[in-house]
Design an enzyme around this catalytic site. Structure first.
Site, PDB file in Angstrom:
ATOM      1  N   GLU A 209       0.887  -1.178   0.000  1.00 52.78           N
ATOM      2  CA  GLU A 209       0.000   0.000   0.000  1.00 52.78           C
ATOM      3  C   GLU A 209       0.914   1.214   0.000  1.00 52.78           C
ATOM      4  O   GLU A 209       1.435   1.601   1.046  1.00 52.78           O
ATOM      5  CB  GLU A 209      -0.900  -0.020   1.246  1.00 52.78           C
ATOM      6  N   CYS A 243      -2.189   9.575   2.658  1.00 51.24           N
ATOM      7  CA  CYS A 243      -1.735   8.980   1.389  1.00 51.24           C
ATOM      8  C   CYS A 243      -2.654   9.308   0.223  1.00 51.24           C
ATOM      9  O   CYS A 243      -2.204   9.397  -0.906  1.00 51.24           O
ATOM     10  CB  CYS A 243      -1.603   7.473   1.542  1.00 51.24           C
TER      11      CYS A 243
END
Ligand code: NAD
Length: 453
Positions: A209, A243
Protein backbone atom coordinates in the site's frame (compact mmCIF):
# COMPACT_ATOMS: atom_id res chain seq x y z
CA UNK A 1 11.60 -12.32 23.47
CA UNK A 2 13.47 -13.12 20.27
CA UNK A 3 11.36 -12.54 17.21
CA UNK A 4 12.36 -15.87 15.61
CA UNK A 5 10.93 -17.67 18.63
CA UNK A 6 7.71 -15.66 18.47
CA UNK A 7 7.26 -16.49 14.81
CA UNK A 8 8.02 -20.16 15.44
CA UNK A 9 5.42 -20.08 18.25
CA UNK A 10 2.88 -18.63 15.82
CA UNK A 11 3.70 -21.26 13.19
CA UNK A 12 3.21 -24.03 15.76
CA UNK A 13 -0.01 -22.45 17.00
CA UNK A 14 -1.38 -22.11 13.47
CA UNK A 15 -0.83 -25.84 12.97
CA UNK A 16 -3.18 -26.60 15.88
CA UNK A 17 -6.02 -25.42 13.57
CA UNK A 18 -7.56 -23.28 16.30
CA UNK A 19 -7.57 -20.10 14.22
CA UNK A 20 -9.75 -21.85 11.64
CA UNK A 21 -12.61 -21.89 14.08
CA UNK A 22 -15.04 -19.02 13.39
CA UNK A 23 -16.02 -18.71 17.07
CA UNK A 24 -12.31 -18.35 17.96
CA UNK A 25 -11.83 -15.52 15.47
CA UNK A 26 -14.97 -13.74 16.65
CA UNK A 27 -13.92 -14.05 20.27
CA UNK A 28 -10.62 -12.28 19.57
CA UNK A 29 -12.21 -9.65 17.33
CA UNK A 30 -14.64 -8.83 20.13
CA UNK A 31 -11.79 -8.74 22.61
CA UNK A 32 -9.89 -6.26 20.46
CA UNK A 33 -13.05 -4.16 20.06
CA UNK A 34 -13.46 -3.97 23.84
CA UNK A 35 -9.80 -3.12 24.35
CA UNK A 36 -9.92 -0.28 21.81
CA UNK A 37 -12.91 1.21 23.61
CA UNK A 38 -11.46 0.69 27.09
CA UNK A 39 -8.14 2.27 26.06
CA UNK A 40 -9.56 5.11 23.96
CA UNK A 41 -8.03 7.85 26.14
CA UNK A 42 -4.58 6.26 26.04
CA UNK A 43 -4.83 6.06 22.24
CA UNK A 44 -5.81 9.75 21.95
CA UNK A 45 -3.02 10.81 24.25
CA UNK A 46 -0.34 8.83 22.40
CA UNK A 47 -1.22 10.16 18.95
CA UNK A 48 -1.49 13.70 20.29
CA UNK A 49 2.03 13.39 21.68
CA UNK A 50 3.32 12.07 18.36
CA UNK A 51 1.97 14.78 16.06
CA UNK A 52 -0.74 16.77 17.75
CA UNK A 53 -3.64 14.94 16.16
CA UNK A 54 -6.96 15.98 17.68
CA UNK A 55 -9.39 13.69 19.44
CA UNK A 56 -12.02 14.46 16.80
CA UNK A 57 -9.74 13.47 13.88
CA UNK A 58 -8.43 10.44 15.76
CA UNK A 59 -11.92 9.16 16.41
CA UNK A 60 -13.28 9.84 12.91
CA UNK A 61 -10.26 8.66 10.89
CA UNK A 62 -8.79 5.96 13.13
CA UNK A 63 -10.78 4.52 16.05
CA UNK A 64 -14.24 4.59 14.42
CA UNK A 65 -12.67 3.08 11.32
CA UNK A 66 -11.33 0.12 13.31
CA UNK A 67 -14.58 -0.42 15.21
CA UNK A 68 -16.44 -0.39 11.88
CA UNK A 69 -13.98 -2.98 10.49
CA UNK A 70 -14.48 -5.27 13.47
CA UNK A 71 -18.26 -4.93 13.30
CA UNK A 72 -18.19 -5.72 9.59
CA UNK A 73 -16.28 -8.96 10.15
CA UNK A 74 -18.33 -9.97 13.19
CA UNK A 75 -21.44 -9.59 11.07
CA UNK A 76 -20.16 -11.16 7.86
CA UNK A 77 -17.60 -13.73 8.97
CA UNK A 78 -19.91 -16.69 8.61
CA UNK A 79 -20.88 -15.91 5.02
CA UNK A 80 -17.33 -14.85 4.05
CA UNK A 81 -15.87 -18.11 5.32
CA UNK A 82 -18.52 -20.37 3.89
CA UNK A 83 -17.25 -22.57 1.02
CA UNK A 84 -18.62 -21.18 -2.27
CA UNK A 85 -20.26 -23.72 -4.56
CA UNK A 86 -19.45 -23.07 -8.22
CA UNK A 87 -20.43 -24.74 -11.50
CA UNK A 88 -18.71 -27.90 -12.76
CA UNK A 89 -17.71 -28.31 -16.40
CA UNK A 90 -18.90 -31.09 -18.68
CA UNK A 91 -15.83 -33.36 -18.46
CA UNK A 92 -16.10 -33.41 -14.68
CA UNK A 93 -19.73 -34.44 -14.50
CA UNK A 94 -21.01 -35.95 -12.27
CA UNK A 95 -19.01 -33.92 -9.81
CA UNK A 96 -19.33 -30.81 -7.67
CA UNK A 97 -16.91 -27.89 -7.20
CA UNK A 98 -16.26 -25.62 -4.26
CA UNK A 99 -13.91 -22.78 -3.32
CA UNK A 100 -12.68 -22.74 0.28
CA UNK A 101 -11.27 -19.56 1.86
CA UNK A 102 -8.24 -20.91 3.67
CA UNK A 103 -6.21 -18.82 6.12
CA UNK A 104 -2.67 -18.28 4.85
CA UNK A 105 -0.81 -18.80 8.16
CA UNK A 106 1.48 -16.18 9.70
CA UNK A 107 1.17 -12.63 8.43
CA UNK A 108 3.61 -9.76 8.80
CA UNK A 109 2.00 -6.30 8.84
CA UNK A 110 4.34 -3.32 8.53
CA UNK A 111 2.59 -0.02 9.25
CA UNK A 112 3.13 3.65 8.37
CA UNK A 113 3.02 6.54 10.85
CA UNK A 114 0.50 8.92 9.31
CA UNK A 115 -2.67 7.08 10.40
CA UNK A 116 -0.79 4.84 12.80
CA UNK A 117 -3.74 2.99 14.34
CA UNK A 118 -5.78 2.56 11.22
CA UNK A 119 -2.92 1.49 8.95
CA UNK A 120 -1.54 -1.03 11.46
CA UNK A 121 -4.66 -2.44 13.04
CA UNK A 122 -7.02 -2.51 10.06
CA UNK A 123 -4.88 -5.11 8.21
CA UNK A 124 -4.37 -6.97 11.51
CA UNK A 125 -8.16 -7.13 11.97
CA UNK A 126 -8.65 -8.48 8.44
CA UNK A 127 -5.87 -11.03 9.07
CA UNK A 128 -7.58 -12.21 12.28
CA UNK A 129 -10.95 -12.39 10.49
CA UNK A 130 -9.44 -14.59 7.79
CA UNK A 131 -8.02 -16.95 10.46
CA UNK A 132 -4.33 -16.06 10.56
CA UNK A 133 -1.68 -15.37 13.19
CA UNK A 134 -0.02 -11.98 12.89
CA UNK A 135 3.09 -10.03 13.80
CA UNK A 136 2.62 -6.27 13.54
CA UNK A 137 5.55 -3.88 13.16
CA UNK A 138 4.12 -0.34 13.45
CA UNK A 139 6.11 2.69 12.36
CA UNK A 140 8.73 3.77 14.89
CA UNK A 141 8.32 7.35 13.66
CA UNK A 142 5.05 7.63 15.61
CA UNK A 143 6.72 6.21 18.71
CA UNK A 144 3.98 6.75 21.26
CA UNK A 145 1.27 5.15 19.16
CA UNK A 146 3.60 2.22 18.49
CA UNK A 147 4.02 1.75 22.26
CA UNK A 148 0.26 2.09 22.83
CA UNK A 149 -0.49 -0.67 20.31
CA UNK A 150 2.22 -2.88 21.79
CA UNK A 151 0.70 -2.43 25.25
CA UNK A 152 -2.81 -3.30 24.08
CA UNK A 153 -1.86 -6.33 22.00
CA UNK A 154 1.09 -7.79 23.88
CA UNK A 155 -0.53 -7.54 27.30
CA UNK A 156 -3.83 -9.06 26.22
CA UNK A 157 -3.19 -11.61 23.46
CA UNK A 158 -0.96 -14.67 23.40
CA UNK A 159 2.24 -13.88 21.51
CA UNK A 160 1.93 -17.11 19.55
CA UNK A 161 -1.24 -15.65 18.03
CA UNK A 162 -0.77 -11.86 17.80
CA UNK A 163 2.31 -9.82 18.59
CA UNK A 164 3.46 -6.22 18.16
CA UNK A 165 7.16 -6.00 17.46
CA UNK A 166 8.49 -2.53 18.24
CA UNK A 167 11.39 -1.21 16.21
CA UNK A 168 12.74 0.66 13.24
CA UNK A 169 14.71 -0.18 10.13
CA UNK A 170 17.03 -2.74 11.82
CA UNK A 171 14.14 -4.64 13.37
CA UNK A 172 12.17 -4.57 10.09
CA UNK A 173 15.22 -5.83 8.22
CA UNK A 174 15.54 -8.71 10.71
CA UNK A 175 11.84 -9.55 10.23
CA UNK A 176 12.28 -9.57 6.48
CA UNK A 177 14.84 -12.38 6.74
CA UNK A 178 12.13 -14.64 8.18
CA UNK A 179 9.59 -16.58 6.19
CA UNK A 180 6.00 -15.34 6.49
CA UNK A 181 2.96 -16.45 4.54
CA UNK A 182 2.16 -12.89 3.49
CA UNK A 183 3.62 -9.44 4.05
CA UNK A 184 1.27 -6.48 4.17
CA UNK A 185 3.24 -3.24 3.90
CA UNK A 186 2.03 0.37 4.04
CA UNK A 187 4.56 3.07 3.33
CA UNK A 188 6.61 4.74 0.64
CA UNK A 189 7.28 3.37 -2.84
CA UNK A 190 11.02 3.46 -2.06
CA UNK A 191 10.73 1.16 0.96
CA UNK A 192 8.04 -0.88 -0.83
CA UNK A 193 10.72 -1.97 -3.30
CA UNK A 194 12.97 -3.14 -0.43
CA UNK A 195 10.08 -5.17 1.01
CA UNK A 196 9.22 -6.71 -2.36
CA UNK A 197 12.84 -7.79 -2.97
CA UNK A 198 13.17 -9.34 0.49
CA UNK A 199 9.83 -11.15 0.13
CA UNK A 200 10.93 -12.61 -3.21
CA UNK A 201 13.71 -14.56 -1.43
CA UNK A 202 11.02 -16.63 0.30
CA UNK A 203 8.44 -16.40 -2.51
CA UNK A 204 6.25 -14.60 0.01
CA UNK A 205 3.26 -12.83 -1.52
CA UNK A 206 2.96 -9.13 -0.69
CA UNK A 207 0.43 -6.37 -0.49
CA UNK A 208 2.11 -3.00 -0.97
CA UNK A 209 0.00 0.00 0.00
CA UNK A 210 2.13 2.85 -1.30
CA UNK A 211 1.76 6.53 -2.19
CA UNK A 212 2.03 8.84 -5.16
CA UNK A 213 0.88 12.17 -6.51
CA UNK A 214 -2.92 12.12 -6.46
CA UNK A 215 -4.50 14.82 -8.64
CA UNK A 216 -7.75 16.74 -8.12
CA UNK A 217 -9.18 18.14 -11.35
CA UNK A 218 -11.68 21.00 -11.20
CA UNK A 219 -13.49 22.02 -14.37
CA UNK A 220 -15.76 24.98 -15.08
CA UNK A 221 -18.69 22.54 -14.99
CA UNK A 222 -18.15 21.84 -11.28
CA UNK A 223 -20.06 23.11 -8.30
CA UNK A 224 -17.12 25.28 -7.26
CA UNK A 225 -18.18 25.89 -3.66
CA UNK A 226 -18.49 22.16 -3.02
CA UNK A 227 -15.22 21.45 -4.84
CA UNK A 228 -13.27 24.04 -2.83
CA UNK A 229 -14.70 22.90 0.51
CA UNK A 230 -14.01 19.21 -0.13
CA UNK A 231 -10.53 19.77 -1.55
CA UNK A 232 -9.53 21.96 1.40
CA UNK A 233 -10.84 19.33 3.82
CA UNK A 234 -9.17 16.37 2.04
CA UNK A 235 -5.86 18.19 1.64
CA UNK A 236 -5.42 19.72 5.09
CA UNK A 237 -6.85 16.84 7.11
CA UNK A 238 -3.89 15.46 9.10
CA UNK A 239 -1.94 18.48 7.77
CA UNK A 240 -1.74 16.89 4.34
CA UNK A 241 -0.05 13.77 5.70
CA UNK A 242 -2.63 11.50 4.08
CA UNK A 243 -1.74 8.98 1.39
CA UNK A 244 -4.91 9.78 -0.58
CA UNK A 245 -4.85 13.57 -0.03
CA UNK A 246 -5.16 15.58 -3.23
CA UNK A 247 -1.49 16.25 -3.94
CA UNK A 248 -2.14 19.05 -6.46
CA UNK A 249 -5.05 20.72 -8.23
CA UNK A 250 -5.52 20.92 -11.97
CA UNK A 251 -7.80 23.87 -12.54
CA UNK A 252 -9.59 25.01 -15.70
CA UNK A 253 -8.07 28.37 -16.59
CA UNK A 254 -11.35 30.29 -16.94
CA UNK A 255 -12.33 29.70 -13.29
CA UNK A 256 -8.90 30.21 -11.78
CA UNK A 257 -9.41 33.46 -9.88
CA UNK A 258 -12.87 32.57 -8.63
CA UNK A 259 -11.81 29.13 -7.41
CA UNK A 260 -8.60 30.24 -5.71
CA UNK A 261 -10.65 32.75 -3.71
CA UNK A 262 -12.93 29.94 -2.60
CA UNK A 263 -9.97 27.83 -1.47
CA UNK A 264 -8.76 30.77 0.60
CA UNK A 265 -12.26 31.27 2.06
CA UNK A 266 -12.55 27.65 3.26
CA UNK A 267 -9.05 27.54 4.72
CA UNK A 268 -9.94 30.61 6.78
CA UNK A 269 -13.33 29.22 7.73
CA UNK A 270 -11.80 25.95 8.96
CA UNK A 271 -9.46 27.92 11.29
CA UNK A 272 -6.25 25.97 10.79
CA UNK A 273 -4.30 28.33 13.03
CA UNK A 274 -0.92 27.95 14.81
CA UNK A 275 -2.52 27.46 18.21
CA UNK A 276 -5.45 25.39 17.02
CA UNK A 277 -5.71 22.03 18.70
CA UNK A 278 -7.66 20.79 15.71
CA UNK A 279 -4.91 21.14 13.14
CA UNK A 280 -2.33 18.36 13.10
CA UNK A 281 1.42 19.06 13.30
CA UNK A 282 4.16 17.80 11.00
CA UNK A 283 5.48 14.48 12.26
CA UNK A 284 9.15 15.52 12.75
CA UNK A 285 11.83 18.08 11.91
CA UNK A 286 13.12 16.10 8.96
CA UNK A 287 9.75 16.23 7.21
CA UNK A 288 9.24 19.82 8.32
CA UNK A 289 12.51 20.87 6.65
CA UNK A 290 11.71 18.89 3.51
CA UNK A 291 8.32 20.61 3.26
CA UNK A 292 9.34 24.22 3.88
CA UNK A 293 11.94 23.93 1.14
CA UNK A 294 9.09 23.20 -1.27
CA UNK A 295 7.46 26.58 -0.54
CA UNK A 296 8.86 29.16 -2.94
CA UNK A 297 7.65 32.57 -1.68
CA UNK A 298 7.11 33.92 -5.20
CA UNK A 299 4.47 31.23 -5.83
CA UNK A 300 2.55 31.58 -2.57
CA UNK A 301 -1.08 32.56 -3.15
CA UNK A 302 -2.13 31.91 0.42
CA UNK A 303 -0.34 30.86 3.61
CA UNK A 304 3.36 30.06 3.54
CA UNK A 305 3.99 30.73 7.25
CA UNK A 306 5.50 28.15 9.55
CA UNK A 307 6.85 27.68 13.06
CA UNK A 308 9.57 25.08 13.52
CA UNK A 309 9.21 24.94 17.32
CA UNK A 310 5.56 23.94 16.97
CA UNK A 311 6.17 21.90 13.81
CA UNK A 312 3.36 23.97 12.32
CA UNK A 313 3.03 24.70 8.62
CA UNK A 314 0.15 26.92 7.61
CA UNK A 315 -2.12 25.53 4.87
CA UNK A 316 -0.42 26.88 1.80
CA UNK A 317 -1.68 27.33 -1.75
CA UNK A 318 0.83 27.80 -4.54
CA UNK A 319 -0.39 29.57 -7.63
CA UNK A 320 0.66 28.97 -11.24
CA UNK A 321 2.83 26.03 -10.39
CA UNK A 322 4.73 24.34 -13.14
CA UNK A 323 5.20 20.63 -13.96
CA UNK A 324 8.97 21.09 -13.81
CA UNK A 325 9.13 22.55 -10.29
CA UNK A 326 10.55 20.42 -7.49
CA UNK A 327 7.16 20.29 -5.77
CA UNK A 328 5.80 18.38 -8.78
CA UNK A 329 8.60 15.78 -8.74
CA UNK A 330 7.64 13.93 -5.54
CA UNK A 331 4.63 13.19 -3.33
CA UNK A 332 4.20 16.29 -1.12
CA UNK A 333 2.72 14.61 1.98
CA UNK A 334 2.19 17.91 3.79
CA UNK A 335 -0.10 20.98 3.81
CA UNK A 336 1.07 22.56 0.56
CA UNK A 337 -1.25 22.60 -2.44
CA UNK A 338 0.12 23.59 -5.85
CA UNK A 339 -2.41 24.64 -8.45
CA UNK A 340 -1.74 24.23 -12.17
CA UNK A 341 -4.18 25.58 -14.74
CA UNK A 342 -5.29 23.86 -17.96
CA UNK A 343 -7.16 24.95 -21.05
CA UNK A 344 -8.66 21.69 -22.25
CA UNK A 345 -9.90 18.79 -20.16
CA UNK A 346 -8.13 16.30 -22.41
CA UNK A 347 -4.79 18.03 -21.96
CA UNK A 348 -5.25 17.79 -18.16
CA UNK A 349 -5.87 14.05 -18.43
CA UNK A 350 -2.88 13.64 -20.75
CA UNK A 351 -0.61 15.41 -18.25
CA UNK A 352 -1.65 12.94 -15.55
CA UNK A 353 -1.02 10.05 -17.93
CA UNK A 354 2.60 11.21 -18.23
CA UNK A 355 3.19 10.55 -14.51
CA UNK A 356 3.29 7.33 -12.47
CA UNK A 357 -0.15 5.87 -11.71
CA UNK A 358 -1.44 7.63 -8.57
CA UNK A 359 -3.04 6.06 -5.50
CA UNK A 360 -6.09 8.31 -5.89
CA UNK A 361 -7.61 10.74 -8.36
CA UNK A 362 -10.47 13.19 -7.95
CA UNK A 363 -12.67 14.97 -10.44
CA UNK A 364 -15.03 17.85 -9.73
CA UNK A 365 -17.59 18.34 -12.48
CA UNK A 366 -21.26 17.88 -13.29
CA UNK A 367 -20.52 17.08 -16.91
CA UNK A 368 -21.30 13.45 -17.85
CA UNK A 369 -18.75 13.31 -20.67
CA UNK A 370 -15.93 14.55 -18.42
CA UNK A 371 -16.86 11.96 -15.78
CA UNK A 372 -16.81 9.23 -18.40
CA UNK A 373 -13.44 10.32 -19.83
CA UNK A 374 -11.88 10.58 -16.36
CA UNK A 375 -12.93 7.06 -15.33
CA UNK A 376 -12.14 5.46 -18.67
CA UNK A 377 -8.86 7.14 -19.55
CA UNK A 378 -6.97 7.35 -16.24
CA UNK A 379 -5.49 4.50 -14.23
CA UNK A 380 -5.40 5.11 -10.46
CA UNK A 381 -5.91 3.08 -7.29
CA UNK A 382 -9.31 4.53 -6.45
CA UNK A 383 -10.95 7.90 -6.22
CA UNK A 384 -14.05 10.06 -6.18
CA UNK A 385 -16.12 12.22 -8.46
CA UNK A 386 -17.16 15.37 -6.58
CA UNK A 387 -15.38 14.46 -3.36
CA UNK A 388 -11.94 13.64 -1.96
CA UNK A 389 -10.67 10.83 0.31
CA UNK A 390 -14.13 9.44 1.16
CA UNK A 391 -13.96 6.44 -1.21
CA UNK A 392 -11.81 4.64 1.35
CA UNK A 393 -14.61 4.77 3.91
CA UNK A 394 -16.85 2.55 1.77
CA UNK A 395 -16.10 -1.09 2.59
CA UNK A 396 -17.76 -2.24 -0.61
CA UNK A 397 -14.87 -0.69 -2.55
CA UNK A 398 -11.42 -2.33 -2.57
CA UNK A 399 -8.68 0.01 -1.33
CA UNK A 400 -5.24 -0.23 -2.91
CA UNK A 401 -2.91 1.20 -5.52
CA UNK A 402 -1.83 0.31 -9.03
CA UNK A 403 1.62 0.47 -10.63
CA UNK A 404 3.92 2.59 -8.46
CA UNK A 405 1.14 3.26 -5.95
CA UNK A 406 0.87 -0.37 -4.90
CA UNK A 407 -0.02 -4.02 -5.32
CA UNK A 408 -3.17 -5.65 -3.90
CA UNK A 409 -5.99 -4.21 -1.83
CA UNK A 410 -8.08 -4.58 1.33
CA UNK A 411 -11.15 -3.31 3.28
CA UNK A 412 -14.33 -5.31 3.82
CA UNK A 413 -14.52 -8.56 1.89
CA UNK A 414 -11.39 -7.59 -0.05
CA UNK A 415 -9.39 -7.61 3.20
CA UNK A 416 -10.72 -11.05 4.02
CA UNK A 417 -9.75 -12.31 0.55
CA UNK A 418 -6.31 -10.70 0.79
CA UNK A 419 -5.49 -12.81 3.83
CA UNK A 420 -7.08 -16.01 2.48
CA UNK A 421 -6.08 -18.55 -0.09
CA UNK A 422 -8.87 -19.49 -2.48
CA UNK A 423 -8.55 -23.27 -2.37
CA UNK A 424 -10.39 -25.14 -5.15
CA UNK A 425 -11.78 -28.60 -4.54
CA UNK A 426 -13.48 -30.77 -7.14
CA UNK A 427 -15.34 -33.73 -5.73
CA UNK A 428 -16.15 -36.58 -8.09
CA UNK A 429 -18.51 -39.48 -7.83
CA UNK A 430 -16.92 -42.91 -8.11
CA UNK A 431 -19.30 -43.98 -10.84
CA UNK A 432 -20.68 -42.81 -14.18
CA UNK A 433 -17.36 -42.04 -15.89
CA UNK A 434 -16.76 -42.96 -19.57
CA UNK A 435 -13.44 -44.76 -20.07
CA UNK A 436 -12.12 -42.62 -22.91
CA UNK A 437 -9.56 -40.51 -20.99
CA UNK A 438 -7.55 -43.57 -19.88
CA UNK A 439 -4.82 -45.35 -21.87
CA UNK A 440 -4.34 -47.24 -24.03
CA UNK A 441 -5.21 -44.43 -26.44
CA UNK A 442 -6.57 -44.94 -29.94
CA UNK A 443 -7.58 -42.83 -32.95
CA UNK A 444 -11.16 -43.66 -32.19
CA UNK A 445 -10.85 -42.35 -28.61
CA UNK A 446 -9.17 -39.17 -29.90
CA UNK A 447 -11.95 -38.51 -32.38
CA UNK A 448 -14.53 -38.92 -29.59
CA UNK A 449 -12.58 -36.60 -27.33
CA UNK A 450 -12.31 -34.00 -30.11
CA UNK A 451 -16.05 -34.11 -30.57
CA UNK A 452 -16.63 -34.00 -26.81
CA UNK A 453 -14.31 -31.08 -26.01
P1 NAD B 1 8.17 4.54 5.06
O1 NAD B 1 8.21 3.77 3.80
O2 NAD B 1 9.31 5.41 5.39
O3 NAD B 1 7.99 3.56 6.32
C1 NAD B 1 7.01 2.56 6.38
C2 NAD B 1 7.49 1.41 7.24
O4 NAD B 1 8.68 0.84 6.68
C3 NAD B 1 7.84 1.77 8.67
O5 NAD B 1 7.27 0.81 9.54
C4 NAD B 1 9.35 1.73 8.73
O6 NAD B 1 9.86 1.29 9.96
C5 NAD B 1 9.71 0.73 7.65
N1 NAD B 1 10.98 1.06 6.98
C6 NAD B 1 11.46 2.30 6.68
N2 NAD B 1 12.64 2.21 6.04
C7 NAD B 1 12.92 0.88 5.92
C8 NAD B 1 13.99 0.12 5.35
N3 NAD B 1 15.03 0.73 4.77
N4 NAD B 1 13.93 -1.22 5.42
C9 NAD B 1 12.89 -1.84 6.00
N5 NAD B 1 11.84 -1.18 6.56
C10 NAD B 1 11.86 0.16 6.52
O7 NAD B 1 6.79 5.36 4.99
P2 NAD B 1 6.18 6.39 6.00
O8 NAD B 1 7.02 7.61 6.05
O9 NAD B 1 5.85 5.73 7.29
O10 NAD B 1 4.79 6.73 5.27
C11 NAD B 1 4.70 7.66 4.24
C12 NAD B 1 4.45 7.00 2.90
O11 NAD B 1 3.49 5.98 3.01
C13 NAD B 1 3.90 7.97 1.88
O12 NAD B 1 4.48 7.72 0.65
C14 NAD B 1 2.41 7.63 1.82
O13 NAD B 1 1.76 7.96 0.64
C15 NAD B 1 2.47 6.15 2.04
N6 NAD B 1 1.20 5.68 2.59
C16 NAD B 1 0.42 4.86 1.85
C17 NAD B 1 -0.80 4.44 2.35
C18 NAD B 1 -1.72 3.53 1.59
O14 NAD B 1 -2.66 3.04 2.20
N7 NAD B 1 -1.48 3.27 0.33
C19 NAD B 1 -1.19 4.86 3.61
C20 NAD B 1 -0.36 5.70 4.33
C21 NAD B 1 0.85 6.10 3.82
Amino acid sequence: MEIEKILQGQKDFFKTQQTKNIAFRKMYLEKLRNLLIANEDMLYEAINKDFGKSKFDTFTTEISFLLKDIDYYLKNLKSLSKPKKVGTNLVNQLGSSKIYSDPLGCILVIGAWNYPYQLSLSPLIAAIAAGNCCILKPSEIAENTMMAMATIINENFPSDYLYVYEGGIDETTALLHLKFDKIFFTGSTKVGKIIYKAAAEHLTPVVLELGGKSPAIVTKEANLEVAAKRIVWGKFLNAGQTCVAPDYVLLEESIQEQFMEMLRKYIKEFKYEPDSEQYTRIINRKNFQRLIHLIHPENVYFGGHFDEEKLYIEPTILNNSDWNEDIMQEEIFGPILPVISFQSFNSALNSILELEKPLAAYLFTNNAEEKELFTRKLSFGGGCINDTVMHLSNDNLPFGGVGNSGIGNYHGKFGFETFSHQKSVLEKTTWGEPNIKYPPYSEKKLSWIKRFL
